[in-house]
Design an enzyme around this catalytic site. Sequence first.
Site, mmCIF file in Angstrom:
data_model
loop_
_atom_site.group_PDB
_atom_site.id
_atom_site.type_symbol
_atom_site.label_atom_id
_atom_site.label_comp_id
_atom_site.label_asym_id
_atom_site.label_seq_id
_atom_site.Cartn_x
_atom_site.Cartn_y
_atom_site.Cartn_z
ATOM 1 N N ASN A 6 1.032 -1.384 -0.168
ATOM 2 C CA ASN A 6 -0.034 -0.017 0.030
ATOM 3 C C ASN A 6 0.697 1.276 -0.122
ATOM 4 O OD1 ASN A 6 -1.740 2.178 0.494
ATOM 5 N ND2 ASN A 6 -2.779 1.236 2.339
ATOM 6 N N ARG A 67 -2.365 -2.154 -3.527
ATOM 7 C CA ARG A 67 -3.800 -1.297 -3.417
ATOM 8 C C ARG A 67 -3.583 0.131 -4.147
ATOM 9 N NH1 ARG A 67 -5.080 3.242 0.136
ATOM 10 N NH2 ARG A 67 -7.269 3.268 0.387
ATOM 11 N N HIS A 156 -13.429 2.792 -0.153
ATOM 12 C CA HIS A 156 -13.513 1.785 0.929
ATOM 13 C C HIS A 156 -13.946 0.415 0.409
ATOM 14 C CE1 HIS A 156 -13.890 5.027 4.369
ATOM 15 N NE2 HIS A 156 -12.873 4.992 3.942
ATOM 16 N N GLY A 187 -11.579 8.556 7.935
ATOM 17 C CA GLY A 187 -12.720 8.532 6.819
ATOM 18 C C GLY A 187 -13.729 7.498 7.065
ATOM 19 N N ARG A 216 -13.190 15.672 6.944
ATOM 20 C CA ARG A 216 -13.908 15.863 5.615
ATOM 21 C C ARG A 216 -15.645 16.319 6.068
ATOM 22 N NH1 ARG A 216 -12.257 10.406 3.252
ATOM 23 N NH2 ARG A 216 -9.943 10.826 2.641
ATOM 24 N N ASP A 256 -10.265 13.299 16.276
ATOM 25 C CA ASP A 256 -10.102 11.971 16.937
ATOM 26 C C ASP A 256 -11.680 11.775 17.926
ATOM 27 O OD1 ASP A 256 -9.736 9.953 18.858
ATOM 28 O OD2 ASP A 256 -7.508 9.980 18.364
ATOM 29 N N GLY A 304 -11.713 2.024 12.811
ATOM 30 C CA GLY A 304 -11.348 2.294 14.179
ATOM 31 C C GLY A 304 -12.421 2.755 15.017
ATOM 32 N N VAL A 305 -13.355 3.649 14.510
ATOM 33 C CA VAL A 305 -14.560 4.214 15.376
ATOM 34 C C VAL A 305 -15.571 2.966 15.411
ATOM 35 C CG1 VAL A 305 -16.284 5.833 15.629
ATOM 36 C CG2 VAL A 305 -14.174 6.421 15.010
ATOM 37 N N GLU A 307 -15.483 0.096 15.176
ATOM 38 C CA GLU A 307 -14.996 -1.387 16.074
ATOM 39 C C GLU A 307 -14.967 -1.177 17.311
ATOM 40 O OE1 GLU A 307 -11.623 -3.091 14.390
ATOM 41 O OE2 GLU A 307 -12.101 -2.736 12.345
ATOM 42 N N GLU A 359 -8.066 -5.387 5.160
ATOM 43 C CA GLU A 359 -7.820 -5.184 3.782
ATOM 44 C C GLU A 359 -6.712 -5.783 3.102
ATOM 45 O OE1 GLU A 359 -8.855 -0.519 2.775
ATOM 46 O OE2 GLU A 359 -8.271 -0.713 4.835
#
Length: 377
Positions: A6, A67, A156, A187, A216, A256, A304-305, A307, A359
Amino acid sequence: MILVINSGSSSVKYQLIDLDAPERRVTGKIERIGEAGSDVPDHEAALKRVAEEVAMDSGELVAIGHRVVHGGPDLTGPVLITDEVVQKIAEAVPLAPLHNPANLAGIEIARKMRPDLPQIAVFDTAFHAAMPAAARTYAVDREIAERYGVRRYGFHGTSTAFVAREAARFAERPAAANVIVLHLGNGASATAVAAGRCVDTSMGMTPLEGLVMGTRSGDVDPGAIFHLLRAGLPADQVEEMLNHHSGLAGLCGDNDMRRVLERVKAGDAAAATAYGVYCHRLRRYIGAFCAVLGKVDVIAFTGGVGENSAQVRRDALGGLEPMGIRLDPMRNSGGAGDAPRRVSADNSRVTVLVVPTDEELEIARETSAVVARTKSQ
């Protein structure tokens, strides 16, 4: 074994994966490429380090999977990299100017290092290529849209493909499940998947559309952008604001989610507003995709969020009991793990899962499948 690369603008992530075991033989990341004070001046130097770490000249290495963020309108599945494919990826650079050039750099250097190995491009946009025309088409002048590639591509996709498959398997409906995948990290995206195929997704022509993200904006009335341009803001400044100074960071100064939730608990008004906007947008997309699918079997949280934040899951789904969605508070607050886990109540018509994404494993699997097809031809 398959090497997954990646190659980003200032970093290279890599994993050496043995699909037969399966296990990861090597995992690494090289950062600050080309930055002041870094001892990694460019991507070629970074890939040389990767080659040393993974023994790239080893006879056990059978392929390299790359990727690539954007495949444009033509590259709609994983593909063996040729000069023609490289040209197609380059043509998609205007659609992903921050990502595709770095992806190309990794491809070109790896091809020089191991020209004898099959190298495969796996695209973030590919999973969404199955979207029906009604979902991928913007209601703008058709001739202009076709000329400039203006349509919804989605992102994604590699993560979403993996999570949707794992969620369907967990629900014991591997070929027929209707799944809403919520990939929530810095993201963020939502995707409606029917029997393994994407039927709608929140990100559009760029990753800017859709949910509120770390920096974003997500959905914004295009008229607001024209208003800022007419007010005298340069186009580059508006684009920079929407991509890097909006979302949670634009609303409260923190991108965060952990810090945002700490501030909400402490009574911070700006953080509370930011979090409220985030959850409202998320709930709106969940409701919309329930309508798109008609019947939902699974809602899968990842990223991350997704999970790690029980509170986000609770507040995103709270009040949706009439739609057959019920969380189990104890399951939802339970610890994270490497395997999918149920967080919905036993009487919930919709199964709610936390599914850790992978991924790199998905890229390795798709790379292996392309190599197998190529050999059989």
